[in-house]
Design a protein around this motif. Structure first.
Motif, PDB file in Angstrom:
ATOM      1  N   ARG A 350       0.988  -1.413   0.366  1.00  0.00           N
ATOM      2  CA  ARG A 350       0.032  -0.336   0.655  1.00  0.00           C
ATOM      3  C   ARG A 350       0.592   1.342   0.197  1.00  0.00           C
ATOM      4  O   ARG A 350       0.092   2.087  -1.349  1.00  0.00           O
ATOM      5  CB  ARG A 350      -0.969  -0.398   1.039  1.00  0.00           C
ATOM      6  CG  ARG A 350      -1.456  -1.617   1.010  1.00  0.00           C
ATOM      7  CD  ARG A 350      -2.475  -0.948   2.668  1.00  0.00           C
ATOM      8  NE  ARG A 350      -3.549  -1.993   2.718  1.00  0.00           N
ATOM      9  CZ  ARG A 350      -3.640  -3.097   3.597  1.00  0.00           C
ATOM     10  NH1 ARG A 350      -2.151  -3.306   3.957  1.00  0.00           N
ATOM     11  NH2 ARG A 350      -4.207  -4.048   3.143  1.00  0.00           N
ATOM     12  N   SER A 354       1.176   4.733  -3.088  1.00  0.00           N
ATOM     13  CA  SER A 354       0.891   6.268  -2.549  1.00  0.00           C
ATOM     14  C   SER A 354       1.628   6.255  -3.560  1.00  0.00           C
ATOM     15  O   SER A 354       1.768   7.379  -3.877  1.00  0.00           O
ATOM     16  CB  SER A 354       0.894   5.647  -1.335  1.00  0.00           C
ATOM     17  OG  SER A 354       0.293   7.325  -0.789  1.00  0.00           O
ATOM     18  N   SER A 360      -5.115   5.346  -3.873  1.00  0.00           N
ATOM     19  CA  SER A 360      -6.738   3.793  -3.593  1.00  0.00           C
ATOM     20  C   SER A 360      -6.672   2.927  -4.791  1.00  0.00           C
ATOM     21  O   SER A 360      -7.533   2.490  -4.626  1.00  0.00           O
ATOM     22  CB  SER A 360      -8.090   5.350  -4.148  1.00  0.00           C
ATOM     23  OG  SER A 360      -7.955   6.470  -3.136  1.00  0.00           O
ATOM     24  N   GLY A 391      -5.464  -2.943  -2.809  1.00  0.00           N
ATOM     25  CA  GLY A 391      -6.327  -1.705  -3.359  1.00  0.00           C
ATOM     26  C   GLY A 391      -6.406  -2.672  -4.658  1.00  0.00           C
ATOM     27  O   GLY A 391      -6.605  -0.832  -6.107  1.00  0.00           O
TER      28      GLY A 391
END
Length: 523
Positions: A350, A354, A360, A391
């Motif tokens: 994640r 990012s 997202s 995600g």
């Protein structure tokens, strides 16, 4: 007279195999040999099956050592030239003689546009006929493993191909077919008797075969049965004699049957994920105007999102060995110190997404076969679920390899599964085929995501020409390390082989998953 000939033939088979009588062997596989053209698809089931009909110059024995087949001797007459002396008095199944003309024609055909074997012929600059039973192959640079590279390049009859307008190979990417798709004329121990694509293919013993055959099988009936339950039921009921692969959940059940046996062993194939790194925009994604997989951070996020240990224990029932490389330990040049995976770490994934500008996540199409590798569809479902947790919403499509391979071989995918067994049992093969930058000569032919690193390309060329084994292994290691650091692909695991058969059948199981009927005995 016909009855007498049949009786004598059966007696000959019995003498060749002790007291065993001639027999029919009924084989089922989850997949199909998609074409009878031996240059149409570089895939192990395809090459395994057609390898019973056709032969290369140099083959492999039961210990995977190089052995003479259509060539009786090969020598390196200069750094860039190999001379092959051909076997005499060999005939194709139609009775025509095998000569140097057929070798020159076949190697040129395997190098032509549409051939799936160009990765093997890429180092060859020229093929020359010296005399009717001698050919010379000249390479672009010294290439010490050329005989190994040729072990899956099968020889066809030039005259037969010309008569049947099959001078060029069948191109699976374009859906092109010709007479070689459905007919065959090899020199091997079995000849094609009947072909019903998708239903059954029947081989008959070649009574005029030049070599010794350690088998009493006079007919092979090959049936593709994609459904695991149906395939197992056919074995349990006695409708088939051999099946491959065995569904993992049914191994103990089959072992418990006193009439059946399971053959298990390590496989040299590595299963991995490919990411499109060529296009400026992915074919199937909600990200427009750029390609997330061009960013190493995204590729690493995919890697570290995959819970490979759970896939091993739950999906594969421990019949898989997670890997950090695209080669198995049995492959020459394997670097054990590099065989370490990045840790499973969803939080790191994640964070990387990012940092790359996708806090997202994003959507992407994912393609997988459901009848090619062991539990392939289930593996991809597990991977898609892992990616969703960080995600990356993978829109998974699973399909038969009959439609899957033509699609991905055209590089029409964004994220997909692939598997590779080095046909040469040498690391140069995956380096040149899977990791080197694709070119029009066959290099990188199966680098389907378009990964490219000029430093790795230079190392591959050095590996190809280096004759000192220690130095060569160091070059291989450097190339593997570059690819690994780039996250060029996402390695998953090597699967275990699992075949099942009646107990009265003797089989030779090779780690490349080739099944040669010339070594099968039915007692």
């Amino acid at each position: 007279m016909k009855t007498l000939r049949s009786t004598l033939l059966a007696l000959a088979f019995a003498l060749a195999c002790g007291t065993a009588a001639a027999a029919t062997l009924r084989v089922a596989n989850q997949g199909e040999a998609l074409s009878m053209d031996p240059h149409s698809l570089n895939e192990s089931l395809q090459l395994s099956f057609t390898g019973n009909i056709y032969e290369p110059l140099v083959g492999r024995d039961k210990q995977l050592q190089l052995t003479p087949l259509l060539a009786t001797r090969w020598t390196q007459t200069s750094p860039n030239v190999w001379r092959f002396e051909l076997r005499r008095n060999v005939k194709f199944h139609d009775g025509s003689p095998f000569t140097a003309d057929d070798v020159v024609f076949s190697l040129q055909r395997a190098s032509a546009e549409g051939s799936d074997l160009r990765t093997f012929t890429a180092p060859i600059r020229a093929v020359r006929k010296v005399d009717p039973h001698t050919v010379e192959l000249e390479t672009d640079q010294p290439f010490s493993i050329l005989p190994s590279v040729l072990s899956n390049v099968y020889i066809m009859s030039q005259r037969w191909c010309e008569q049947h307008r099959a001078e060029r190979p069948v191109d699976r990417r374009k859906g092109v077919e010709n007479a070689a798709s459905f007919r065959a004329n090899g020199t091997g121990p079995f000849r094609l008797k009947e072909r019903q694509p998708g239903t059954r293919t029947v081989l008959a013993r070649n009574g005029a075969y030049w070599g010794k055959v350690d088998s009493n099988v006079d007919e092979v009936v090959f049936t593709p049965i994609a459904n695991d339950g149906t395939r197992v039921a056919a074995l349990l009921s006695g409708e088939i004699d051999v099946m491959e692969p065995v569904p993992l959940q049914d191994i103990d059940r089959i072992k418990a049957n006193p009439q059946l046996k399971v053959l298990q062993g390590p496989e040299m194939r590595t299963v991995f994920l490919v990411m499109d790194q060529m296009r400026d925009e992915l074919l199937s994604s909600n990200v427009k105007g750029k390609n997330p997989f061009k960013d190493k951070r995204v590729r690493q996020a995919v890697y570290q999102a995959i819970d490979i240990d759970t896939i091993k224990t739950q999906v594969m029932r421990n019949a898989a060995t997670p890997t950090g490389l695209l080669v198995a330990p049995a492959v020459h040049g394997f670097a054990p110190d590099l065989n370490k995976r990045l840790p499973y770490d969803p939080d790191a994934s994640r964070r990387l997404l990012s940092e790359a500008g996708y806090p997202s996540g994003f959507e992407v199409g994912m393609n997988c076969p459901n009848d090619r590798f062991l539990n392939d569809g289930e593996i991809c479902q597990a991977v898609a679920a892992n990616l969703a947790r960080v995600g990356i919403k993978a829109q998974l499509q699973t399909e038969s390899k009959a439609t899957y391979f033509p699609k991905v071989l055209k590089r029409n995918g964004s994220l997909f599964m692939f598997g590779w067994t080095p046909a040469t049992y040498d690391a140069h093969n995956p380096l040149s085929s899977l990791m080197a930058t694709p070119n029009d000569k066959g290099q990188g032919q199966f680098n389907l995501g378009g990964y490219s690193n000029p430093k790795l390309d230079a190392l591959v060329q050095k590996v190809q020409s280096e004759t000192d084994d220690a130095r060569r292994n160091q070059l291989i290691r450097e190339a593997f390390k570059l690819h690994q650091d780039d996250i060029g692909h996402v390695p998953l695991h090597q699967q275990s082989l699992a075949w099942a058969a009646k107990k009265n059948i003797e089989l030779v199981q090779l780690p490349d998953n080739f099944m040669f009927y010339k070594w099968v005995v039915v007692k």
